[in-house]
Design an enzyme around this catalytic site. Structure first.
Site, PDB file in Angstrom:
ATOM      1  N   MET A  30       1.057  -1.342  -0.040  1.00 55.59           N
ATOM      2  CA  MET A  30      -0.232   0.041  -0.245  1.00 55.59           C
ATOM      3  C   MET A  30       1.040   1.302   0.042  1.00 55.59           C
ATOM      4  O   MET A  30       0.498   2.219   0.308  1.00 55.59           O
ATOM      5  CB  MET A  30      -0.649   0.099   1.129  1.00 55.59           C
ATOM      6  CG  MET A  30      -1.897  -1.173   1.166  1.00 55.59           C
ATOM      7  SD  MET A  30      -3.479  -1.049   2.116  1.00 55.59           S
ATOM      8  CE  MET A  30      -2.748  -0.849   3.883  1.00 55.59           C
ATOM      9  N   HIS A  34       8.966   1.166   3.363  1.00 50.88           N
ATOM     10  CA  HIS A  34       9.944   1.355   4.560  1.00 50.88           C
ATOM     11  C   HIS A  34      11.073   0.104   3.970  1.00 50.88           C
ATOM     12  O   HIS A  34      10.722  -0.890   3.443  1.00 50.88           O
ATOM     13  CB  HIS A  34       9.596   1.380   5.856  1.00 50.88           C
ATOM     14  CG  HIS A  34       8.298   0.463   6.170  1.00 50.88           C
ATOM     15  ND1 HIS A  34       8.645  -1.141   6.111  1.00 50.88           N
ATOM     16  CD2 HIS A  34       7.190   0.426   6.395  1.00 50.88           C
ATOM     17  CE1 HIS A  34       7.650  -1.679   6.487  1.00 50.88           C
ATOM     18  NE2 HIS A  34       6.462  -0.830   6.762  1.00 50.88           N
ATOM     19  N   GLY A  36      10.906  -2.790   5.678  1.00 52.77           N
ATOM     20  CA  GLY A  36      10.389  -4.146   5.759  1.00 52.77           C
ATOM     21  C   GLY A  36       9.919  -4.171   4.176  1.00 52.77           C
ATOM     22  O   GLY A  36      10.055  -5.515   3.594  1.00 52.77           O
ATOM     23  N   HIS A  37       9.157  -3.319   3.442  1.00 51.62           N
ATOM     24  CA  HIS A  37       8.815  -3.714   2.155  1.00 51.62           C
ATOM     25  C   HIS A  37       9.949  -3.807   1.154  1.00 51.62           C
ATOM     26  O   HIS A  37      10.031  -4.788   0.291  1.00 51.62           O
ATOM     27  CB  HIS A  37       8.057  -2.650   1.638  1.00 51.62           C
ATOM     28  CG  HIS A  37       6.849  -1.983   2.233  1.00 51.62           C
ATOM     29  ND1 HIS A  37       6.765  -0.804   2.896  1.00 51.62           N
ATOM     30  CD2 HIS A  37       5.581  -2.549   2.117  1.00 51.62           C
ATOM     31  CE1 HIS A  37       5.365  -0.654   3.400  1.00 51.62           C
ATOM     32  NE2 HIS A  37       4.629  -1.704   3.031  1.00 51.62           N
ATOM     33  N   GLU A 151       5.659 -11.646   7.294  1.00 50.35           N
ATOM     34  CA  GLU A 151       5.083 -12.354   8.540  1.00 50.35           C
ATOM     35  C   GLU A 151       4.682 -11.404   9.497  1.00 50.35           C
ATOM     36  O   GLU A 151       4.020 -11.559  10.373  1.00 50.35           O
ATOM     37  CB  GLU A 151       6.117 -13.173   8.981  1.00 50.35           C
ATOM     38  CG  GLU A 151       6.659 -14.571   8.217  1.00 50.35           C
ATOM     39  CD  GLU A 151       7.567 -15.411   8.963  1.00 50.35           C
ATOM     40  OE1 GLU A 151       8.340 -14.804   9.918  1.00 50.35           O
ATOM     41  OE2 GLU A 151       7.645 -16.334   8.490  1.00 50.35           O
ATOM     42  N   VAL A 179      10.874  -7.089   9.531  1.00 50.06           N
ATOM     43  CA  VAL A 179      11.873  -6.308   9.915  1.00 50.06           C
ATOM     44  C   VAL A 179      11.588  -5.253  10.817  1.00 50.06           C
ATOM     45  O   VAL A 179      10.367  -4.678  11.147  1.00 50.06           O
ATOM     46  CB  VAL A 179      12.105  -5.449   8.515  1.00 50.06           C
ATOM     47  CG1 VAL A 179      13.251  -4.237   8.735  1.00 50.06           C
ATOM     48  CG2 VAL A 179      12.437  -6.364   7.568  1.00 50.06           C
ATOM     49  N   LEU A 187       8.508  -2.485  11.903  1.00 51.19           N
ATOM     50  CA  LEU A 187       8.327  -1.459  10.942  1.00 51.19           C
ATOM     51  C   LEU A 187       6.977  -1.568  10.547  1.00 51.19           C
ATOM     52  O   LEU A 187       6.275  -2.612  10.069  1.00 51.19           O
ATOM     53  CB  LEU A 187       9.407  -1.525   9.921  1.00 51.19           C
ATOM     54  CG  LEU A 187      10.932  -1.295  10.225  1.00 51.19           C
ATOM     55  CD1 LEU A 187      11.564  -1.113   8.895  1.00 51.19           C
ATOM     56  CD2 LEU A 187      11.223  -0.184  11.213  1.00 51.19           C
TER      57      LEU A 187
END
Ligand code: AMP
Length: 306
Positions: A30, A34, A36-37, A151, A179, A187
């Site tokens: 979306m 960050h 994590g993505h 996850e 992450v 995050l």
């Protein structure tokens, strides 16, 4: 990198890539990207020839109008991050491209039963129908691919795996680890909406999970006791409003009779911190039953079923 606002342009690019024998890795997001993505994008780049990212704030999966209104949308920064990460194709469609006639209701909704029901499903009615409807559309648009999910949204990952299995979609779902910030906070695009004080308080979610994991490893077998321990830790932080804590079977998201080595265990937490609702989870490894110890009836029944 090609940036598409239309479904057909994005789908054509991926079809052409596959026609020349290249594999596609899809990362649905979306936006407000960050680290994590980026970890999903990097994993996709390591495993696939072409990485495709979708950036779409899906109105179907938001119940709270304030949440979608305040959702960050830094598109130019997101595109720069994608380009720097070696992404080949981005789909960033307007709502009218994904849902013509929006907000008129659509005739078709994709709904996954069972695993969508508890926790986030109960807390956010309609949320998973929104997720599975948009993910089914994105899979139909992208075609055969490996699709990367975090996850961090553990129940969502389980729901998407069920969607793919039940509809025989030509997609391999890959789950990627969460992450975190150095202090443990997972995050999330929503973290930018936390004040400095709320940001400090939010770390209680990961602290509660860590305490739950330690208790399970030390031999706590009662899911209710682990959930209560985590709830006490979150509850001790006055600015955080607990929604739920749970110790569940990672495959079904159901609370087992006991925590033992016959089923993978996942610890879940959801809480509101200021204006933001945060979720987090972690794996927990139950201590093996000491050799010579007689399992209780409950544990024995579960072992036979497994
Ligand atoms: P979102 O943009 O929040 O819908 O997330 C897009 C994807 O990134 C989902 O598969 C999320 O689970 C994943 N994701 C979000 N936050 C993290 C994180 N901290 N670590 C790993 N994956 C994440």
């Amino acid at each position: 990198m090609q940036v598409h606002e239309t479904i057909v342009g994005f789908a054509d690019q991926l079809d052409r890539a596959r026609a020349t024998g290249r594999t596609v890795g899809l990362v649905p997001t979306m936006g407000a990207l960050h680290a994590g993505h980026l970890s999903l994008i990097e994993r996709a780049a390591a495993e696939c020839d072409v990485v495709a990212v979708t950036i779409f704030v899906n109105p179907l999966q938001f119940g709270d109008p304030a949440d979608i209104e305040n959702y960050p949308r830094p598109l130019s920064a997101d595109l720069a991050r994608c380009e720097a990460a070696g992404v080949s194709a981005v789909l960033a469609p307007p709502v009218s491209e994904m849902y013509p006639g929006w907000p008129a209701p659509r005739a078709t909704t994709v709904s996954v039963g069972a695993v969508s029901g508890p926790w986030e499903g109960a807390a956010r009615p309609g949320h998973f129908d929104g997720v599975t409807t948009v993910v089914a559309k994105l899979f139909a648009i992208a075609g055969r691919c490996r699709a990367y999910f975090g996850e961090k949204d553990f129940q969502q990952l389980a729901v998407v795996r069920t969607l793919v299995a039940d509809l025989s979609l030509p997609v391999t779902v890959v789950g990627c680890p969460t992450v975190r910030e150095p202090d443990g906070l997972a995050l999330s695009s929503r973290n930018v909406r936390l004040s400095p004080a709320e940001r400090c308080a939010a770390v209680v979610l990961s602290r509660a999970l860590a305490a739950g994991r330690t208790a399970v490893a030390a031999g706590e077998r009662h899911p209710g006791a682990v959930a209560a321990l985590m709830a006490r830790i979150v509850g001790a932080q006055p600015t955080v409003e607990l929604d739920y804590t749970a110790a569940v079977d990672a495959r079904t998201l159901e609370v087992p009779a006991r925590l033992d080595t016959t089923a993978p265990v996942r610890l879940l937490v959801a809480a509101r911190v200021g204006p933001v609702r945060l979720i987090d989870n972690c794996e927990a490894a139950p201590a093996p039953t000491p050799s010579g110890a007689r399992p209780t009836v409950g544990a024995g029944v579960r072992a036979v079923r497994a």
